[in-house]
Design an enzyme around this catalytic site. Structure first.
Site, mmCIF file in Angstrom:
data_model
loop_
_atom_site.group_PDB
_atom_site.id
_atom_site.type_symbol
_atom_site.label_atom_id
_atom_site.label_comp_id
_atom_site.label_asym_id
_atom_site.label_seq_id
_atom_site.Cartn_x
_atom_site.Cartn_y
_atom_site.Cartn_z
ATOM 1 N N GLU A 184 41.444 43.126 39.079
ATOM 2 C CA GLU A 184 42.658 42.437 39.250
ATOM 3 C C GLU A 184 42.879 41.378 37.877
ATOM 4 O O GLU A 184 43.163 40.202 37.962
ATOM 5 C CB GLU A 184 42.790 41.616 40.452
ATOM 6 C CG GLU A 184 42.813 42.173 41.593
ATOM 7 C CD GLU A 184 43.334 41.403 42.748
ATOM 8 O OE1 GLU A 184 43.335 40.199 43.158
ATOM 9 O OE2 GLU A 184 43.636 42.086 43.803
ATOM 10 N N GLU A 253 43.571 48.647 47.134
ATOM 11 C CA GLU A 253 43.558 47.573 48.183
ATOM 12 C C GLU A 253 44.851 47.471 49.010
ATOM 13 O O GLU A 253 45.901 46.898 48.532
ATOM 14 C CB GLU A 253 43.152 46.234 47.672
ATOM 15 C CG GLU A 253 41.934 46.147 46.984
ATOM 16 C CD GLU A 253 41.623 44.326 46.689
ATOM 17 O OE1 GLU A 253 42.629 43.593 47.087
ATOM 18 O OE2 GLU A 253 40.567 44.196 45.944
#
Ligand code: NAG
Length: 841
Positions: A184, A253
């Protein structure tokens, strides 16, 4: 003949080319549509199971349940600070035995996605980075910084080489089909600008240069350099497109729920919405989906990040913290995966045709050249049903749902129609003759001694403890002149302490005078309270407590903790006295920690008290007891509801931080599955402890004489602590008549039947349990949810009969949802359903 010979030559050339291609390129690759394994495009269903968040003894069962749930891939992060607790000293034992975990995944016949990071966020202490990293001169985390890149490369290379040495990459015949570098980083790069961009390029090159033979991904990283695939994380990812047309659309995710924080309500995500989000992703051409988490598990010891991340990392995942199936989520997703796999030949063939079916309804139709056809019919309207025409048929679509038609004709699955049972769990106390017998030991509040050191001014906590302990004592003396007015008036002076976090206990002359703490959103705290002081020297002892180091945010590694001041005393004759810049004594950790009171040897090194002293709710107390392992196989927990805040150990191993005194704030209203989900939408436990039960892995116990040690900071009654078993309390089925089921789809698609079939209600208690009674059954228009069903205006009077006959006394049963099973149709021309709740014992 000539022609044929020429063809043969061409074939030989292709064959040679093929050999050459195989010898230099991996068996795992990708194209615009999907990850390819041995040249085959694959729709892959993956789930996150983090190995340190359970015990190695639990791993085979978790992996098996993931496989039965329809997963192809297990995804895990690699937890750097667990593996390299001090520079160059590695640890890969116990629940950090990564190689063992990967091999178990292989044994189960599944693939593995290894997210090395090594920054992982993950609500894990310091985002997975070792705290010692912060003290390397000149270091700057996660940017174009030499010392950081050197350490990151060293650890990443170490992990890759370990995997290679064991032959664990798919290119070597192992299970690892994908890796991940960084985590991320996109939002961080955006803040940092040029150095961030340079770091991204470096990280991608470094990873690719390690030659794993399998693709790398970077999640939430729009500019992931080729050949690295950028992927999506979120509650929904259907809108996402990779940064190049030749990369597949991947969702690393898919959040199955959300984490719990101490002081926060417990989030959950309805199975219908999770399934809807996945079907939406697949219908938009997605080919890889990973559930984060599939099993969340437990933040044992001091591994929780935060600050204020709870010890439970349950995440409302399809397998619960304890390793039991969370129903209906696990079963509903299993059905979804089977429906998707039935569509796989059509799905991998190319992009869908999108056909509008109404204002908020559309069809996505996938066709292969060989004639396979699969359709997804979506109703995005959150408020109402829709009846749509598709092909030459009509279909009823519940609100906010997608129906899957693997043959473009018959419905195999609808995301809002649960075929799977629901299960309500219970924590039942283990009968223990006479309960626990506790002994107590009082922690010192004025612990100036060997390891105390003195400084002028206030020290930052993490720099001082290096996270060796949650605890740092700040101690100073205050001289009160006998002429102070407050000594006569009784208006005690106000002590004000400003702290960067996370919790603070204030002791004046050895007496607890108050506690203050922050929250995940506002870790800083201010203590301000009148404190009882006497003429002469007064000892102020401030116990500052860290509750997990931050795991996310810009430069999270620089966040401070502890008492940075000012510390002032107000209401003296002189007015305000600033204590910040006087002499302070410091002590890292507790005396009990130094003595190792949590361990068998350490706990026998001091005298423990017994009797009424135990129940006096004193602060800073150690308690210990021993117990025998309860019979059976049900997962175990300790119920800490009678306690305040502290840590708990079993046989010297830390179960984690407990904090039932921190009650959950938030609004726990009715949760409708329909409509866009967010982490604040569906909450439970409001007004109660954010976390009351703490998981004790079975494998930590010996048959007899297990040592249970508790350190309590604020004051609690250990006599209220109990050991509990987690079991299924009751199971429910909630099935509409004519609801589509996979079983019926298979019968229809194979031509075995040519009319719609009735669905079945399946009920199953946990292993070694039996259905003891039917609490509720109604075929008609029952209302409510599992646990609080009630009859509606239409009810078949013989609704209970079939269940009493076929289910009671059994571990599992199934009953066809048809009027004749319940004594006939109670209300013709009304859409009916069955709701049933069976008690397990
Ligand atoms: C903590 O330590 C770091 C690294 O040594 C240093 O840069 C920083 O200034 C220190 N912070 C405080 C508040 O002392």
């Amino acid at each position: 003949m000539k022609k044929l010979a020429m063809c043969n030559n061409v074939l030989v050339v292709f064959w040679l080319l093929g050999l050459w291609v195989c010898s230099v390129s991996a068996s795992v690759s990708y194209d615009s549509k999907a990850i390819t394994i041995n040249g085959q495009r694959r729709i892959l269903i993956s789930g996150s199971i983090h190995y340190p968040r359970s015990s190695p003894e639990m791993w085979p069962d978790l992996i098996q349940k993931a496989k039965e749930g329809g997963l192809d891939v297990i995804q895990t992060y690699v937890f750097w600070n667990g593996h390299e607790p001090s520079p160059g000293k590695y640890y890969f034992e116990g629940n950090y035995d990564l190689i063992k975990f990967v091999k178990l995944v292989k044994q189960a016949g599944l693939y593995l996605h290894l997210r090395i990071g090594p920054y992982v966020c993950a609500e894990w202490n310091f985002g997975g980075l070792p705290v010692w990293l912060k003290y390397i001169p000149g270091i700057n985390f996660r940017t174009d910084n030499g010392p950081f890149k050197a350490q990151m490369q060293k650890f990443t290379t170490k992990i890759v080489n370990m995997m290679k040495a064991e032959g664990l990459f798919e290119s070597q015949g192992g299970p690892i089909i994908l890796s991940q570098i960084e985590n991320e980083y996109g939002p961080m790069e955006y803040e940092l600008g040029a150095p961030g961009q340079a770091y991204t390029k470096w990280a991608a090159n470094m990873a690719v240069g390690l030659g794993t033979g399998v693709p790398w991904v970077m999640c939430k990283q729009d500019d992931a350099p080729d050949p690295v695939i950028n992927t999506c994380n979120g509650f929904y990812c259907d809108y996402f497109s990779p940064n190049k047309p030749y990369k597949p659309k991947m969702w690393t995710e898919a959040w199955t729920g959300w984490y719990t924080e101490f002081g926060g309500a417990v989030p959950y995500r309805p199975a219908e919405d999770l399934a809807f989000s996945v079907a939406r992703f697949i219908q938009k051409g997605g080919s890889f989906i990973n559930y984060y988490m599939y099993h969340g598990g437990t933040n044992f010891g001091r591994t929780a990040g935060g600050p204020f991340i709870a010890t439970s990392y349950d995440y409302d995942a399809p397998i619960d913290e304890y390793g039991l199936l969370r129903q209906p989520k696990w079963g509903h997703l299993k059905d979804l995966h089977r429906a998707i796999k039935l569509c796989e030949p059509a799905l991998v063939s190319g992009d869908p045709a999108v056909i509008p079916l109404g204002n908020y309804q559309e069809a996505h139709v996938f066709k292969s050249t060989s004639g396979a056809c699969a359709a997804f019919l979506a109703n995005y309207n959150q408020g109402s049903f829709s009846r749509v025409a598709f092909g030459n048929m009509h279909y009823n679509l519940p609100p906010w749902s997608i129906s899957i038609l693997p043959d473009c004709k018959n419905t195999a699955y609808n995301t809002a129609r649960l075929g799977a049972q629901s299960a309500r769990m219970k924590m039942s106390p283990v009968p223990m003759h006479g309960g626990f017998t506790w002994q107590a030991y009082s922690e010192e509040t004025d612990s100036e001694g060997d390891n105390t050191f003195t400084m002028v001014g206030l020290l930052e906590q993490i720099n001082t403890t290096r996270d060796a302990s949650d605890y740092l004592w700040y101690m100073t003396d205050v001289n009160i002149d006998p002429s102070e007015g407050f000594l006569k008036s009784g208006q005690y002076p106000v002590l004000t302490v400003l702290s960067a976090g996370h919790a603070l206990h204030v002791f004046i002359n050895g007496q607890l005078s108050g506690t203050a703490y922050g929250s995940l959103e506002f870790p800083k705290l201010t203590f301000s309270q009148g404190v009882k002081m006497r003429a002469g020297v007064n000892k102020i002892s401030l116990l500052s407590v860290a509750v997990g180091l931050p795991n996310v945010g810009p430069h999270f590694e620089t966040w401070n903790a502890g008492i940075l001041g000012p510390v002032t005393l107000n209401g003296l004759n002189e007015g305000r006295r600033d204590l910040s810049w006087q002499k302070w004594s410091y002590k890292i950790g507790l005396k009990g920690e130094a003595l190792g009171l949590h361990s068998l040897s350490g706990s026998s090194s001091v005298e423990w008290a017994q009797g009424s002293f135990v129940s006096q709710r004193q602060p800073l107390m150690w308690y210990k007891t021993t117990f025998n392992a309860p019979a059976g196989n049900s997962p175990l927990a300790v119920d800490m509801d009678s306690m305040g805040k502290g840590q708990v150990w079993i046989n010297g191993r830390s179960v984690g931080r407990y904090w039932p005194a921190y009650k959950a704030s938030g609004t726990c209203g009715f949760c409708n599955y329909a409509g866009t989900f967010s982490e604040n939408k569906c909450l439970s436990n409001c007004g109660e402890a954010s976390q009351r039960w703490y998981h004790v892995p079975r494998s930590w116990l010996n048959p007899t004489g297990n040592l249970l040690v508790v350190f309590e900071e604020c004051g609690g009654d250990p006599n209220g602590i109990s050991l509990v078993r987690r079991k299924v309390d009751s199971v429910c089925a909630d099935i509409y008549e004519w609801q589509p089921t996979l079983m019926n789809y298979m019968m229809q698609a194979s031509g075995k039947v040519n009319k719609p079939l009735r669905p079945k209600a399946h009920l199953a208690c946990g292993p070694w349990q039996k259905i003891s009674s039917i609490k509720f059954a109604s075929f008609g228009t029952p209302e409510g949810a599992c646990g609080n069903y009630r009859e509606g205006s239409c009810h078949a009077f013989h609704s209970y009969d079939a269940f009493n006959r076929l289910c009671v006394g059994q571990n599992w049963c199934s009953v066809t949802v048809a009027p004749e099973m319940f004594g006939g149709d109670p209300c013709p021309n009304v859409m009916k359903k069955l709701a049933v709740e069976a008690i397990c014992s």
